[in-house]
Write a protein that holds these residues in place. Structure first.
Motif, short mmCIF file in Angstrom:
data_model
loop_
_atom_site.label_atom_id
_atom_site.label_comp_id
_atom_site.label_asym_id
_atom_site.label_seq_id
_atom_site.Cartn_x
_atom_site.Cartn_y
_atom_site.Cartn_z
N ILE A 11 -9.02 -2.65 -1.15
CA ILE A 11 -7.86 -1.68 -0.50
C ILE A 11 -6.48 -2.15 -0.78
N GLU A 12 -6.11 -3.34 -1.09
CA GLU A 12 -4.91 -3.81 -1.22
C GLU A 12 -4.39 -3.00 -2.66
N TYR A 13 -5.18 -2.79 -3.48
CA TYR A 13 -4.77 -2.35 -4.75
C TYR A 13 -4.53 -0.81 -4.68
N PHE A 14 -4.71 -0.41 -3.55
CA PHE A 14 -4.53 1.30 -3.24
C PHE A 14 -3.08 1.07 -2.47
N ILE A 15 -2.83 0.12 -1.56
CA ILE A 15 -1.70 0.28 -0.69
C ILE A 15 -0.34 -0.48 -1.13
N GLN A 16 -0.16 -0.35 -2.61
CA GLN A 16 0.73 -0.73 -3.31
C GLN A 16 1.93 0.16 -3.27
N HIS A 17 3.22 -0.33 -3.38
CA HIS A 17 4.34 0.61 -3.16
C HIS A 17 4.11 1.80 -4.44
N LEU A 62 3.82 6.93 8.65
CA LEU A 62 2.69 6.02 9.23
C LEU A 62 2.10 5.03 8.28
N ALA A 63 1.43 5.56 7.08
CA ALA A 63 0.81 4.87 6.41
C ALA A 63 1.52 3.75 5.73
N ILE A 64 2.92 3.97 5.36
CA ILE A 64 3.98 2.98 4.84
C ILE A 64 4.12 1.71 5.80
N VAL A 65 4.48 2.24 7.10
CA VAL A 65 4.53 1.08 8.10
C VAL A 65 3.58 0.11 8.19
N LEU A 66 2.25 0.81 8.26
CA LEU A 66 1.27 -0.04 8.23
C LEU A 66 1.08 -0.83 7.09
N ALA A 67 1.40 -0.44 5.93
CA ALA A 67 0.96 -1.28 4.76
C ALA A 67 1.96 -2.32 4.57
N LEU A 68 3.26 -2.07 5.21
CA LEU A 68 4.48 -2.92 5.20
C LEU A 68 3.94 -4.13 6.38
N LEU A 69 3.54 -3.77 7.34
CA LEU A 69 3.00 -4.69 8.32
C LEU A 69 1.74 -5.61 7.88
N HIS A 70 0.78 -4.78 7.08
CA HIS A 70 -0.03 -5.71 6.60
C HIS A 70 0.46 -6.89 5.66
N TRP A 71 1.42 -6.28 4.45
CA TRP A 71 1.91 -7.33 3.53
C TRP A 71 2.64 -8.34 4.33
N PHE A 95 -5.09 2.23 4.68
CA PHE A 95 -5.56 3.06 3.29
C PHE A 95 -6.34 4.44 3.78
N LEU A 96 -6.74 4.68 4.71
CA LEU A 96 -7.31 5.83 5.26
C LEU A 96 -6.53 6.73 5.36
N ILE A 97 -5.51 6.30 6.08
CA ILE A 97 -4.12 7.42 6.31
C ILE A 97 -3.72 7.85 4.92
N LEU A 98 -3.68 6.85 4.02
CA LEU A 98 -3.16 7.36 2.62
C LEU A 98 -3.89 8.36 2.04
N VAL A 99 -5.49 7.99 2.16
CA VAL A 99 -6.43 9.12 1.71
C VAL A 99 -6.29 10.69 2.55
N THR A 100 -6.02 10.40 3.81
CA THR A 100 -5.55 11.55 4.43
C THR A 100 -4.41 12.47 4.05
N VAL A 101 -3.50 11.60 3.49
CA VAL A 101 -2.13 12.13 2.88
C VAL A 101 -2.50 12.82 1.57
N LEU A 102 -3.19 12.36 0.75
CA LEU A 102 -3.59 12.64 -0.66
C LEU A 102 -4.22 14.13 -0.40
N ILE A 103 -5.38 14.13 0.74
CA ILE A 103 -5.91 15.54 0.76
C ILE A 103 -5.14 16.28 1.34
N ARG A 104 -4.37 16.00 2.30
CA ARG A 104 -3.27 17.12 2.70
C ARG A 104 -2.48 17.55 1.76
N CYS A 105 -1.66 16.75 0.93
CA CYS A 105 -1.05 17.00 -0.19
C CYS A 105 -1.52 18.15 -0.94
#
Length: 348
Positions: A11-17, A62-71, A95-105
């Motif tokens: 999961i952390e591999y995908f929520i990199q910058h 929201l995904a960016i904010v949560l990723a920053l909070l995680h790290w 990570f799940l929100i990031l996947v949602t953004v990918l699908i919406r894009c």
């Protein structure tokens, strides 16, 4: 120990910058493309794209904010077991929100392509929804297998009976879905076309508004919304009135007295027809004699209009103008004739 072990390393591999930078660039590129090449689309389409860009951007933030909070929690000096556990679940949500953004894009890019390719024509949501379903299925399957380690072959094998039961339960729904797909492949009509749908003794008339998973929506002459299942549409006889085809042809009958001057009557009808601006000059209106009896002569005028939706308004103007023209030329329409016979008794 956790009862549920998260594959946090993957999961952390995908929520990199880098992942967020790619999605931000993709969203900005789509926005620039929209502003440069889709200026002439309808206001409704502008609203659709703006809403999708806005929602997708909010999800990305929201995904960016949560990723920053995680790290931030992971790298904090005072971390303990509970803090790490919370940070891991925050990373999972990011990570799940990031996947949602990918699908919406991806869905936004489908809309950009469809709107660009059909600048002045309607685009059914079914096409974009089908792409979203297929792409989402691919992404979710890949994540389930590669990130979470699910064995999809085992899952599919054990769910065969459930799939059969579900297919029987959704028989009508699937029938409507596949009928909608068939309509999109054959494309007998497009959004904005007027259609008459004849199914046994039922008849519906309206303008195509939308084609969804389950049904096709028509807007009737009285602004009523008519929703017809796609399966019914596929099994019905369709009369399609489209601006891309020949203009719609209508007729109106008039009945004159038997002693009428036929040439003068035809001229009066054509004079009234020419006063209606919606009627096309090519093909030109024509007046034909249809019936002759001992009491009347029946004539019918044929005329063409481009917009089937103005059928009743144009018909009203035709009748009104022709009647005025008939009066000016001092012609008389036929009236019903009732003959009575009296039989006298023979007293001889």
């Amino acid at each position: 120990m956790d009862q549920v072990r998260l594959p946090i390393e993957k999961i952390e591999y995908f929520i990199q910058h880098e992942s967020f930078v790619v999605l931000v660039v993709a969203l900005l590129f789509g926005w620039i493309f929209y502003k440069l090449f889709l200026k002439r689309i309808s206001e409704k389409r502008h609203t659709t794209l703006r809403r999708r860009f806005m929602k997708t951007g909010l999800y990305l933030v929201l995904a960016i904010v949560l990723a920053l909070l995680h790290w931030g929690l992971i790298q904090a000096t005072w971390t303990d077991y509970f803090t790490v556990k919370v940070a891991n679940y925050i990373g999972l949500v990011s990570f799940l929100i990031l996947v949602t953004v990918l699908i919406r894009c991806a869905q936004i890019y489908v809309y950009l392509y469809l709107f660009l390719a059909n600048m002045s024509q309607g685009v059914p949501r079914l096409i974009a929804n089908l792409f979203t379903l297929l792409f989402s299925t691919f992404v979710v399957s890949w994540i389930a297998a590669d990130v979470f380690g699910f064995n999809l072959a085992t899952v599919l094998a054990t769910s065969a009976i459930f799939t059969i039961v579900l297919g029987l339960a959704l028989q009508d729904t699937l029938g409507n879905l596949f009928s909608g797909v068939a309509l999109q492949i054959e494309r007998p009509f497009q959004l904005g076309d007027w259609v008459e749908v004849h199914n046994s003794d039922d008849k519906w008339v309206g303008q195509i508004q939308e084609i969804t998973w389950r049904a096709t929506s028509l807007l009737g002459f009285g602004d009523e919304l008519i929703v017809i299942p796609n399966k019914t549409i596929a099994q019905s006889q369709l009369l399609i009135f489209s601006d891309r085809n020949k203009p719609a042809r209508f007729s109106q009958a008039f009945r004159f007295r038997f002693d009428v001057d036929i040439l003068k009557a035809k001229a009066a009808i054509l004079e009234g027809i020419k006063a209606v601006p919606e009627i096309l000059e090519d093909p030109e209106p024509r007046v034909l004699v249809l019936e002759v009896t001992e009491s009347w002569v029946s004539m019918k005028v044929f005329y063409s209009v481009t917009d089937y939706g103005r059928k009743y308004r144009v018909g009203d103007l035709v009748v009104s103008n022709v009647l005025e023209s008939i009066k000016r030329k001092r012609l008389t329409l036929a009236t019903p004739v009732l003959s009575l016979f009296r039989e006298e008794e023979d007293h001889d």
